[in-house]
Structures are given as structure tokens and as C-alpha cells.
Design a protein around this motif. Structure first.
Motif, PDB file in Angstrom:
ATOM      1  N   ALA A  10       3.846   3.092   6.672  1.00 35.80           N
ATOM      2  CA  ALA A  10       3.779   3.897   5.449  1.00 35.80           C
ATOM      3  C   ALA A  10       2.347   4.090   4.989  1.00 35.80           C
ATOM      4  N   ILE A  11       1.542   3.027   5.091  1.00 36.37           N
ATOM      5  CA  ILE A  11       0.143   3.120   4.665  1.00 36.37           C
ATOM      6  C   ILE A  11      -0.641   4.018   5.614  1.00 36.37           C
ATOM      7  N   ALA A  12      -0.415   3.849   6.906  1.00 39.67           N
ATOM      8  CA  ALA A  12      -1.123   4.680   7.893  1.00 39.67           C
ATOM      9  C   ALA A  12      -0.758   6.149   7.731  1.00 39.67           C
ATOM     10  N   ALA A  13       0.528   6.442   7.506  1.00 37.94           N
ATOM     11  CA  ALA A  13       0.952   7.833   7.334  1.00 37.94           C
ATOM     12  C   ALA A  13       0.316   8.443   6.089  1.00 37.94           C
ATOM     13  N   ARG A  14       0.281   7.667   4.985  1.00 37.13           N
ATOM     14  CA  ARG A  14      -0.320   8.172   3.752  1.00 37.13           C
ATOM     15  C   ARG A  14      -1.812   8.408   3.927  1.00 37.13           C
ATOM     16  N   ALA A  15      -2.477   7.483   4.626  1.00 40.19           N
ATOM     17  CA  ALA A  15      -3.913   7.627   4.861  1.00 40.19           C
ATOM     18  C   ALA A  15      -4.203   8.834   5.743  1.00 40.19           C
ATOM     19  N   ALA A  16      -3.427   8.996   6.808  1.00 39.48           N
ATOM     20  CA  ALA A  16      -3.643  10.143   7.691  1.00 39.48           C
ATOM     21  C   ALA A  16      -3.444  11.449   6.944  1.00 39.48           C
ATOM     22  N   THR A  17      -2.449  11.484   6.054  1.00 34.17           N
ATOM     23  CA  THR A  17      -2.220  12.688   5.247  1.00 34.17           C
ATOM     24  C   THR A  17      -3.422  12.974   4.347  1.00 34.17           C
ATOM     25  N   ALA A  18      -3.970  11.899   3.740  1.00 39.22           N
ATOM     26  CA  ALA A  18      -5.131  12.063   2.864  1.00 39.22           C
ATOM     27  C   ALA A  18      -6.337  12.566   3.644  1.00 39.22           C
ATOM     28  N   PHE A  19      -6.558  12.025   4.837  1.00 36.99           N
ATOM     29  CA  PHE A  19      -7.681  12.487   5.654  1.00 36.99           C
ATOM     30  C   PHE A  19      -7.477  13.926   6.104  1.00 36.99           C
ATOM     31  N   ASN A  20      -6.246  14.274   6.480  1.00 37.80           N
ATOM     32  CA  ASN A  20      -5.968  15.657   6.892  1.00 37.80           C
ATOM     33  C   ASN A  20      -6.216  16.634   5.749  1.00 37.80           C
ATOM     34  N   ALA A  21      -5.810  16.225   4.522  1.00 38.81           N
ATOM     35  CA  ALA A  21      -5.970  17.110   3.371  1.00 38.81           C
ATOM     36  C   ALA A  21      -7.433  17.412   3.087  1.00 38.81           C
ATOM     37  N   GLU A  28      -4.901  10.303  -5.045  1.00 34.57           N
ATOM     38  CA  GLU A  28      -5.710  10.763  -6.169  1.00 34.57           C
ATOM     39  C   GLU A  28      -6.433  12.057  -5.790  1.00 34.57           C
ATOM     40  N   GLY A  29      -6.221  13.088  -6.585  1.00 37.14           N
ATOM     41  CA  GLY A  29      -6.775  14.402  -6.256  1.00 37.14           C
ATOM     42  C   GLY A  29      -8.277  14.500  -6.413  1.00 37.14           C
ATOM     43  N   GLY A  30      -8.875  13.654  -7.241  1.00 39.07           N
ATOM     44  CA  GLY A  30     -10.304  13.765  -7.496  1.00 39.07           C
ATOM     45  C   GLY A  30     -11.179  13.129  -6.437  1.00 39.07           C
ATOM     46  N   MET A  31     -10.582  12.534  -5.408  1.00 42.49           N
ATOM     47  CA  MET A  31     -11.377  11.864  -4.373  1.00 42.49           C
ATOM     48  C   MET A  31     -11.850  12.861  -3.332  1.00 42.49           C
ATOM     49  N   ASP A  32     -13.137  12.826  -3.026  1.00 45.92           N
ATOM     50  CA  ASP A  32     -13.657  13.660  -1.962  1.00 45.92           C
ATOM     51  C   ASP A  32     -13.575  12.919  -0.629  1.00 45.92           C
ATOM     52  N   ALA A  33     -14.064  13.558   0.435  1.00 43.83           N
ATOM     53  CA  ALA A  33     -13.947  12.972   1.767  1.00 43.83           C
ATOM     54  C   ALA A  33     -14.659  11.619   1.856  1.00 43.83           C
ATOM     55  N   GLU A  34     -15.840  11.527   1.267  1.00 47.66           N
ATOM     56  CA  GLU A  34     -16.601  10.274   1.352  1.00 47.66           C
ATOM     57  C   GLU A  34     -15.915   9.159   0.573  1.00 47.66           C
ATOM     58  N   SER A  35     -15.302   9.505  -0.550  1.00 45.97           N
ATOM     59  CA  SER A  35     -14.577   8.497  -1.339  1.00 45.97           C
ATOM     60  C   SER A  35     -13.381   7.961  -0.565  1.00 45.97           C
ATOM     61  N   VAL A  36     -12.691   8.855   0.138  1.00 42.96           N
ATOM     62  CA  VAL A  36     -11.545   8.428   0.946  1.00 42.96           C
ATOM     63  C   VAL A  36     -12.016   7.510   2.063  1.00 42.96           C
ATOM     64  N   ARG A  37     -13.126   7.843   2.684  1.00 45.17           N
ATOM     65  CA  ARG A  37     -13.661   6.986   3.749  1.00 45.17           C
ATOM     66  C   ARG A  37     -14.000   5.591   3.214  1.00 45.17           C
ATOM     67  N   MET A  41     -12.856   4.099   0.534  1.00 42.74           N
ATOM     68  CA  MET A  41     -11.650   3.377   0.144  1.00 42.74           C
ATOM     69  C   MET A  41     -10.934   2.817   1.366  1.00 42.74           C
ATOM     70  N   TRP A  42     -10.821   3.638   2.418  1.00 41.46           N
ATOM     71  CA  TRP A  42     -10.122   3.203   3.634  1.00 41.46           C
ATOM     72  C   TRP A  42     -10.886   2.089   4.344  1.00 41.46           C
ATOM     73  N   ALA A  43     -12.203   2.089   4.227  1.00 47.12           N
ATOM     74  CA  ALA A  43     -13.012   1.042   4.855  1.00 47.12           C
ATOM     75  C   ALA A  43     -12.726  -0.327   4.228  1.00 47.12           C
ATOM     76  N   GLY A  44     -12.290  -0.333   2.975  1.00 48.01           N
ATOM     77  CA  GLY A  44     -11.982  -1.597   2.312  1.00 48.01           C
ATOM     78  C   GLY A  44     -10.579  -2.094   2.531  1.00 48.01           C
ATOM     79  N   VAL A  45      -9.772  -1.347   3.262  1.00 49.19           N
ATOM     80  CA  VAL A  45      -8.383  -1.764   3.526  1.00 49.19           C
ATOM     81  C   VAL A  45      -8.371  -2.782   4.671  1.00 49.19           C
ATOM     82  N   PRO A  46      -7.707  -3.922   4.498  1.00 45.72           N
ATOM     83  CA  PRO A  46      -7.641  -4.912   5.587  1.00 45.72           C
ATOM     84  C   PRO A  46      -7.003  -4.341   6.842  1.00 45.72           C
ATOM     85  N   ALA A  47      -7.384  -4.878   7.987  1.00 44.89           N
ATOM     86  CA  ALA A  47      -6.902  -4.358   9.268  1.00 44.89           C
ATOM     87  C   ALA A  47      -5.389  -4.441   9.382  1.00 44.89           C
ATOM     88  N   THR A  48      -4.795  -5.510   8.850  1.00 48.42           N
ATOM     89  CA  THR A  48      -3.329  -5.645   8.944  1.00 48.42           C
ATOM     90  C   THR A  48      -2.613  -4.573   8.140  1.00 48.42           C
TER      91      THR A  48
END
Length: 398
Positions: free
Chosen positions: A261-272, A237-246, A248-255
Motif C-alpha cells: 500500500a505504501i509503495a503504491a501510494r508513493a509510486a502514484t505520488a512520483f508519477n503525479a 499532500e497537494g502542496g508538495m513539489d518533486a523535491e519535497s516528495v523525494r 520525504m520518501w528518503a526518510g521512509v524506513p526500508a521495511t
């Protein structure tokens, strides 16, 4: 044997009556002045029996005549009931056979019996839907809106048919009504998940996937794919800022965080969003759980600043990974890119050329040629740089 016993009993009764009548001297006298009638007792008994039988027969005939309209009505009802039940069976059979026109016609016959009307309407609605006749489908369903006994069946049918028609908003209204009635069985949850998926309501999809996983109601591959799609959409989602991404990711279960695929997408979002430190941690944790080239690609984009301890630590980690995965072209390209950023020209060239020799994907070949061109350009080797630029342009045509 039974017939023989009956014959013996009749003969015994006849003999008994004959003997009794022969030695019966009694008589019966009827006086109706000035008339007198004398009858033997035996004749009187015979006449009385005959009179009783005659009266009994007349009474039965009168009762049968008076009850004939009711019997005719009952016969017609039984006939209509048989025809309606046969229509219901024929409708089900035709529906399962895929003969939807026959199924709807048979459902019309079945609906003539009030007890079958609700089920016939559900069959008719499904048949009309398969024939792409939404008006007739809705008419069938509208006829049983007030039938409380079929409320759950109607709502399940409405949800399924609307999902199939790709109308998620209307399907979710039926799901909400179904949930309000307290019905949350597995099949209802599955259709609710599909409706939310079509509506791209990914948080609810994730919740339903977790619920269905607890009940072993989803194939593991389907569950994993749905989670990947949900997180990919949420993290893109383009409208999410850095804090929103953090958050959202904090609510993702550890597994889920360790899934490639999820880790790669998340890393891309954090890099962006410039959160390279978090992206590197995500990649490193995921690679500890299992090797995947998609995650390695995100690690390349999370490179630290030139000359920083972070970048040197990344190079050391990649070199250790390369010893464990010597023929991984994605890893070699990542290591070469990091060395290029650190201006380790010799190492960068060696790793990039190794990536080029192992690469099979055209996108990977193109990026490797581009990095080599930048390397030679930085070294002042313009002719070699131009050659790699040309090969980079031609990589898409191969």
C-alpha cells in the motif's frame, strides 16, 4: 479448662486470705481528739480496697464524661469514613456496570472524605463524560487540578476523554503537559498516538507507532494500517513539489518502502509529479518483496516514452511477471497498455482481451474496454472501437 484453673486459683486465694485474716491479731487506731476509732487490720484492709475501687470508679466516670465529645466526634468520623468508602466502592462498581448516573451519585458520597476526593472526582468525570455532560465532567476535573499526587491520573483521564470527544487539540495540550512531567509509559503513548491521529499530525503518529512497535504494544495489523494511513496522507499532500516528495520518501524506513500500500501510494505520488523513473524503481523493488495488484497498477502509470529502451524493458519485465502470474488481470491490463503505447498492436490486443476475460472488478473491466477501444480506433476499426466504448460506459452499471 481455663475456667477450671481460674476457679482453683480463686479458691486458693480465698483460703489463703481467710487463713491469714484469722491469725492476724493486728489492729488500726485513728485518733482525732477527742475521738478514737479502733479497727481490726482485716477490716481496715477491706475498707481500703473498697475505697480504692470507689475512687477508681469515680475517676473513670469523670474521664469518660470529659472524653465523650471526642468519642462522639471519632464515632461520627468513622461512620462518615465507612459511608465514603462504601460510596467509592459503589461508584467503581456502577462505573464498570455502565450505570453512570449511579456512579456519579456514589462518587459525590465518596468525595465527602478528603482522602477519597481525588479518586471520586476521576470516577465522577468519567461517568459524566459517558452521559454526555461535559460541564459536569470539567467541574469534576477542575476540583483536582492542584492535587500533585493525582496529576498523572488526571492528565491521562483528560487525554482519553478528549480523544473520545474528538477534540485532538485540547488532548494534545494534556499530552504535552504529561510529557513535561516525564511520564511516557505505554498507555500514555497510545493515547498520544490517537490524539495525533485525530489531529492528522502524521509525522508524530509515525514516530509513536515505531516507539510502540519496539515495545510490542501494537497489534501488527493495526501498526501496518496506521503506517499506511500516515504515508498515504503525507504523499497525497497537494502542496508538495518533486523535491519535497523525494526528501520525504528518503526518510521512509526500508521495511516500510516494501509494503504494497505504501509503495503504491508513493509510486502514484512520483508519477503525479513526473518522476516516472523513481516510480518504476519503487514498484519493482516492492514487487520483488511480494506480489500485489495495487503496485502493478502504479507501474502502468509509470510507462516510459514511446519507443524508448525504458518502455521496452518494462514490457519485458511484465512478460516475465505474467509467466509467474498468468491469471492476473491487473498485470495483463498493464502489459497490454504498455504494448499499446509501443504500438505492438497484436500483443496489445491479446493481453487486453486476456485481462478482460480474467477481470472481475468493474473499474478494471471499464479501463480494459477503454484501452481496447483506443486500440481498434488506432487500427481504423471504428465499429469495434464504438462497441468497446459502449461496453466501457455500461461497465459501471453492471
Amino acid at each position: 479448662m481455663r475456667l477450671l484453673l481460674w476457679l482453683v486459683a480463686l479458691m486458693a486465694a480465698a483460703i489463703g486470705i481467710a487463713v491469714t485474716a484469722r491469725f492476724n491479731p493486728g489492729n488500726v487506731v485513728f485518733f482525732y481528739p477527742p475521738h478514737r476509732i479502733d479497727l481490726s487490720l482485716n477490716l481496715f484492709v477491706v475498707l481500703a480496697v473498697l475505697l480504692f475501687l470507689l475512687v477508681y470508679g469515680l475517676v473513670r466516670a469523670v474521664r469518660a464524661t470529659l472524653g465523650m465529645p471526642k468519642q462522639v466526634a471519632a464515632y461520627r468520623f468513622r461512620k462518615r469514613e465507612r459511608e465514603a468508602n462504601r460510596g467509592l466502592r459503589d461508584a467503581l462498581k456502577a462505573l464498570f456496570e455502565g450505570r453512570f448516573g449511579h456512579a456519579e451519585k456514589a462518587a459525590m458520597r465518596a468525595a465527602e472524605l478528603p482522602e477519597n476526593a481525588g479518586l471520586a472526582a476521576l470516577i465522577g468525570a468519567r461517568a459524566a463524560h459517558r452521559m454526555r455532560e461535559p460541564a459536569r465532567r470539567d467541574a469534576w476535573l477542575a476540583g483536582i487540578v492542584h492535587d500533585t499526587n493525582l496529576k498523572t491520573a488526571r492528565l491521562m483521564t483528560v487525554t482519553e476523554l478528549l480523544v473520545d470527544e474528538h477534540k485532538p487539540e485540547a488532548a494534545l495540550e494534556a499530552v504535552a503537559e504529561l510529557n513535561a512531567s516525564g511520564q511516557r509509559h505505554i498507555h500514555a503513548l497510545q493515547w498520544a498516538m490517537k490524539a495525533n491521529q485525530q489531529a492528522r499530525n502524521w509525522p508524530e503518529v509515525l514516530r509513536l507507532v515505531r516507539t510502540l512497535d519496539k515495545r510490542n504494544a501494537l497489534h501488527p495489523a493495526l501498526s501496518a494500517r496506521l503506517r499506511e494511513m500516515a504515508y498515504e496522507s503525507l504523499l497525497s499532500e497537494g502542496g508538495m513539489d518533486a523535491e519535497s516528495v523525494r526528501r520525504m520518501w528518503a526518510g521512509v524506513p526500508a521495511t516500510d518502502r516494501l509494503q504494497p500500500a505504501i509503495a503504491a501510494r508513493a509510486a502514484t505520488a512520483f508519477n503525479a509529479r513526473g518522476l516516472h523513473d523513481e516510480a518504476r524503481l519503487i514498484v519493482e523493488d516492492a514487487l520483488k518483496a511480494g506480489w500485489d495488484e495495487r503496485v502493478v497498477r502504479a507501474y502502468r502509470d509509470a510507462a516510459g516514452p514511446e519507443g524508448s529502451p525504458t518502455l521496452l524493458a518494462q514490457i519485458e519485465k511484465c512478460e516475465a511477471w505474467l509467466r509467474a502470474h498468468p491469471n492476473d488481470a491487473e498485470l495483463a491490463l498493464t502489459l497490454g497498455s504498455l504494448c499499446l503505447r509501443q504500438k505492438l498492436w497484436g500483443k496489445a490486443q491479446r493481453y487486453l482481451e486476456g485481462a478482460l476475460s480474467d477481470a472481475v472488478d468493474s473499474a478494471l473491466v471499464r479501463e480494459t474496454h477503454l484501452k481496447l477501444a483506443q486500440l481498434h480506433e488506432a487500427l481504423g476499426q471504428q465499429e469495434e472501437a464504438n462497441r468497446h466504448y459502449r461496453l466501457c460506459a455500461l461497465a459501471d452499471l453492471v
